[in-house]
Design a protein around this motif. Structure first.
Motif, short mmCIF file in Angstrom:
data_model
loop_
_atom_site.label_atom_id
_atom_site.label_comp_id
_atom_site.label_asym_id
_atom_site.label_seq_id
_atom_site.Cartn_x
_atom_site.Cartn_y
_atom_site.Cartn_z
N ALA A 35 15.47 2.04 -16.92
CA ALA A 35 16.46 1.24 -16.50
C ALA A 35 16.27 -0.25 -17.14
N TYR A 36 14.69 -0.68 -17.17
CA TYR A 36 14.62 -1.92 -17.85
C TYR A 36 14.94 -2.07 -19.33
N LYS A 38 17.24 -0.17 -20.76
CA LYS A 38 18.61 -0.34 -20.98
C LYS A 38 19.17 -1.61 -20.52
N ARG A 39 18.82 -2.16 -19.47
CA ARG A 39 19.33 -3.55 -19.12
C ARG A 39 18.71 -4.57 -19.90
N GLU A 40 17.51 -4.80 -20.29
CA GLU A 40 17.08 -6.02 -21.07
C GLU A 40 17.02 -5.95 -22.56
N SER A 43 20.94 -3.17 -27.68
CA SER A 43 21.21 -1.52 -27.64
C SER A 43 20.65 -0.52 -28.68
N THR A 50 13.44 3.44 -26.14
CA THR A 50 13.74 4.35 -25.13
C THR A 50 13.17 5.69 -25.90
#
Length: 167
Positions: A35-36, A38-40, A43, A50
């Protein structure tokens, strides 16, 4: 059941529990980090990071899963012997006397080096051998030949991994 055998069985159970704990602790931080990323992160960079994270995490999960399966199978098997069951001919040839306790063999076990011992005596011998470096090599009490058995670390002595998992 003799107390030495009960303690070895308990150590095998504790090892299984510890490997299950290690597998769970490996998986716990994954959703937070994904989640980190993806959010921070931007892309394209987030996709790269990731991907690397998932590859390394899966490698760790698979290794800990195999360790758990091996530990569970060792715990579930009824006879976890150091060697083979000694035949009556082997006992007659050796004099039916355990080289450790000097009494008639009970649940006689024959190691690869052909020495015969009581199952409880050889189990206690292995439990009392001091550590040699990072690994514990089990040796025959008579000829000091290395006895190869399971490769898993036993957590029956209370030691644990206790290393924090950041990733």
């Amino acid at each position: 059941m003799p107390t030495a055998r009960v303690y070895r069985r308990r150590a095998s159970l504790l090892s299984t529990i510890e490997y299950a704990n290690a597998a769970c602790r490996t998986m716990i931080p994954a959703p937070v980090w994904l989640a980190y990323f993806k959010r921070e992160l931007p892309s394209l960079f987030a996709s790269f990071v990731t991907g690397l994270y998932v590859i390394f995490k899966l490698r760790g999960v698979v290794q800990r899963g195999f360790d758990f399966i091996n530990a569970a199978s060792m715990w579930l098997t009824a006879s976890k012997r150091a060697g083979d069951i000694a035949t009556s001919e082997d006992l007659m040839e050796a004099g039916d006397v355990c080289a450790i306790c000097r009494e008639p063999c009970v649940d006689a076990t024959k190691l690869r080096c052909s020495h015969i011992f009581c199952e409880d005596c050889i189990g206690e011998w292995f439990d009392r051998q001091p550590s040699r470096g990072a690994s514990r090599e089990k040796t025959c009490p008579v000829c000091r030949a290395v006895v190869h058995s399971g490769t898993l670390k036993s957590f029956g002595d209370g030691s644990t991994q206790l290393s924090p998992l950041f990733f």
